[in-house]
Design a protein around this motif. Sequence first.
Motif, PDB file in Angstrom:
ATOM      1  N   ASN A 113     168.330  52.395  74.746  1.00  0.00           N
ATOM      2  CA  ASN A 113     168.505  51.501  75.882  1.00  0.00           C
ATOM      3  C   ASN A 113     168.139  50.074  75.496  1.00  0.00           C
ATOM      4  O   ASN A 113     167.138  49.841  74.806  1.00  0.00           O
ATOM      5  CB  ASN A 113     167.640  51.980  77.050  1.00  0.00           C
ATOM      6  N   TYR A 131     169.121  57.745  87.302  1.00  0.00           N
ATOM      7  CA  TYR A 131     169.760  56.686  86.510  1.00  0.00           C
ATOM      8  C   TYR A 131     171.283  56.816  86.575  1.00  0.00           C
ATOM      9  O   TYR A 131     172.001  55.833  86.814  1.00  0.00           O
ATOM     10  CB  TYR A 131     169.262  56.776  85.064  1.00  0.00           C
ATOM     11  N   VAL A 138     164.516  61.639  86.310  1.00  0.00           N
ATOM     12  CA  VAL A 138     164.784  60.265  85.883  1.00  0.00           C
ATOM     13  C   VAL A 138     166.244  60.065  85.482  1.00  0.00           C
ATOM     14  O   VAL A 138     166.919  59.143  85.953  1.00  0.00           O
ATOM     15  CB  VAL A 138     163.847  59.875  84.716  1.00  0.00           C
ATOM     16  N   PHE A 139     166.728  60.927  84.587  1.00  0.00           N
ATOM     17  CA  PHE A 139     168.096  60.751  84.094  1.00  0.00           C
ATOM     18  C   PHE A 139     169.113  60.865  85.222  1.00  0.00           C
ATOM     19  O   PHE A 139     170.059  60.069  85.303  1.00  0.00           O
ATOM     20  CB  PHE A 139     168.418  61.778  83.006  1.00  0.00           C
ATOM     21  N   HIS A 151     158.962  57.606  84.173  1.00  0.00           N
ATOM     22  CA  HIS A 151     159.236  57.321  85.586  1.00  0.00           C
ATOM     23  C   HIS A 151     158.281  56.254  86.125  1.00  0.00           C
ATOM     24  O   HIS A 151     158.489  55.738  87.222  1.00  0.00           O
ATOM     25  CB  HIS A 151     159.141  58.592  86.426  1.00  0.00           C
ATOM     26  N   ILE A 183     165.557  50.849  88.500  1.00  0.00           N
ATOM     27  CA  ILE A 183     166.662  51.787  88.720  1.00  0.00           C
ATOM     28  C   ILE A 183     166.519  52.470  90.071  1.00  0.00           C
ATOM     29  O   ILE A 183     167.482  52.588  90.841  1.00  0.00           O
ATOM     30  CB  ILE A 183     166.700  52.843  87.588  1.00  0.00           C
ATOM     31  N   ASP A 229     172.681  55.956  90.001  1.00  0.00           N
ATOM     32  CA  ASP A 229     172.755  54.511  90.207  1.00  0.00           C
ATOM     33  C   ASP A 229     173.994  53.925  89.549  1.00  0.00           C
ATOM     34  O   ASP A 229     174.644  53.035  90.101  1.00  0.00           O
ATOM     35  CB  ASP A 229     171.491  53.844  89.666  1.00  0.00           C
ATOM     36  N   ILE A 248     176.527  55.884  79.848  1.00  0.00           N
ATOM     37  CA  ILE A 248     175.545  56.916  79.526  1.00  0.00           C
ATOM     38  C   ILE A 248     175.514  57.169  78.021  1.00  0.00           C
ATOM     39  O   ILE A 248     174.441  57.280  77.411  1.00  0.00           O
ATOM     40  CB  ILE A 248     175.857  58.218  80.287  1.00  0.00           C
ATOM     41  N   ILE A 304     167.615  56.701  77.173  1.00  0.00           N
ATOM     42  CA  ILE A 304     167.410  56.779  78.620  1.00  0.00           C
ATOM     43  C   ILE A 304     166.737  58.104  78.980  1.00  0.00           C
ATOM     44  O   ILE A 304     166.081  58.225  80.021  1.00  0.00           O
ATOM     45  CB  ILE A 304     168.748  56.618  79.376  1.00  0.00           C
ATOM     46  N   ASP A 357     173.547  54.431  76.387  1.00  0.00           N
ATOM     47  CA  ASP A 357     172.114  54.454  76.699  1.00  0.00           C
ATOM     48  C   ASP A 357     171.405  55.689  76.148  1.00  0.00           C
ATOM     49  O   ASP A 357     170.167  55.701  76.060  1.00  0.00           O
ATOM     50  CB  ASP A 357     171.897  54.364  78.210  1.00  0.00           C
ATOM     51  N   GLN A 368     161.365  49.584  84.011  1.00  0.00           N
ATOM     52  CA  GLN A 368     162.811  49.781  84.030  1.00  0.00           C
ATOM     53  C   GLN A 368     163.216  50.820  85.061  1.00  0.00           C
ATOM     54  O   GLN A 368     164.155  50.628  85.821  1.00  0.00           O
ATOM     55  CB  GLN A 368     163.320  50.208  82.652  1.00  0.00           C
ATOM     56  N   PHE A 369     162.486  51.953  85.087  1.00  0.00           N
ATOM     57  CA  PHE A 369     162.876  52.985  86.044  1.00  0.00           C
ATOM     58  C   PHE A 369     162.582  52.567  87.477  1.00  0.00           C
ATOM     59  O   PHE A 369     163.324  52.921  88.399  1.00  0.00           O
ATOM     60  CB  PHE A 369     162.189  54.319  85.744  1.00  0.00           C
TER      61      PHE A 369
END
Length: 360
Positions: free
Chosen positions: A28, A247, A243-244, A40, A48, A250, A21, A35, A24, A44-45
């Motif tokens: 990123n 991420y 989003v964060f 969204h 994720i 994940d 984290i 990040i 990123d 990339q997202f």
Amino acid sequence: MVTYNFSAGPGVLPTPVISQIKADLAQNEFTHLSILEISHRSAQFEKIMASAQQRLRDLMSIPDEYGVVFVQGGGSLQFEMLPLNLATNKQSIAVLDSGNFAAKAAQAAQMLGKEVTIVGSSKSQHYRYLPQLTGDFDANAYDYLHITTNNTIEGTTYHQDMLPQTTGRLTADMSSNILAEPYDITQFDAVFAGAQKNLGPAGVTLAIVKKDWLASQSIEHVGPMMRYQNYLDKDSMYNTPPVFSIYALDLVLSWVQAEGGVDEMTRRNQLKAAKLYDFLDESRLFEAPVKTSDRSLTNIVFTTNDAKRDAQIVAQAKENGLFNLGGHRSVGGFRASLYNAQPMAAVDALIEFLNKVEKG
């Protein structure tokens, strides 16, 4: 000084996740953005999101007939979404009152106009054991039975072999012990879990719902943001998702997989919990009041039975690098949260400290 975080939530995160984290946050490698800045709707997202959903399915062996969605609002919002979406036939819910969050789920459903029946409770004994169904429980009288698998405040757990046996629908709040021990998801019809206790930072909540059950409901008067089906149809992006938080979730799921999955997490958690419980059971100063068979692996509560002394020890622990050991404000005492990311070294440091306190 080495420090350890025993908070019940937001809880401790794996060190490799924190490191990723940090990297990123600056830039990123895929988008050259922080990040925190990615859309969204970005490719990339989308990767994720797909990764997080698949990792969860793999780790929990979630069959295709279950939908997996990410929503906001925490477990508290799920106390309302669940009955709004799934208690539409009989308008009636059964609850095993095993602690604070089970009681809150019941209260929320009642405020929505649902009939709620407490079919077992250990409240009169300060929730020191788990209530069970009695022989006269009639599953046909309710849309579903709701349980809290792990009671974060009270330190009790319905482990897999202790789940209530019902012929009806079963739903569960798994917020504080999801992925900490194995559960057969096919024994449940809906499950939810706030991420901030064992899955990642606050901001995202996981919901797993049986698709055919959801499709059979009549919810004309439920607002669009409160409908599970909208999140399923839009791949958890009915509106802008957190989003964060997804991420980070994940990353945590990836760490669990790399470390050996739920079986390995369970093995470690059993060792950590057993070590601390063994100390407490032999202690002349500290007491773990929960019934032995019902004890949690993730939230271990204990006390000296002297509120003033407990508070003094909590303050002393902080000075020694052991943070957030105070019990919930409603019960006091101590609570050591041993989530998946909590190392054995934290337990060793805690026991060493408590031993010194006891010996004076």
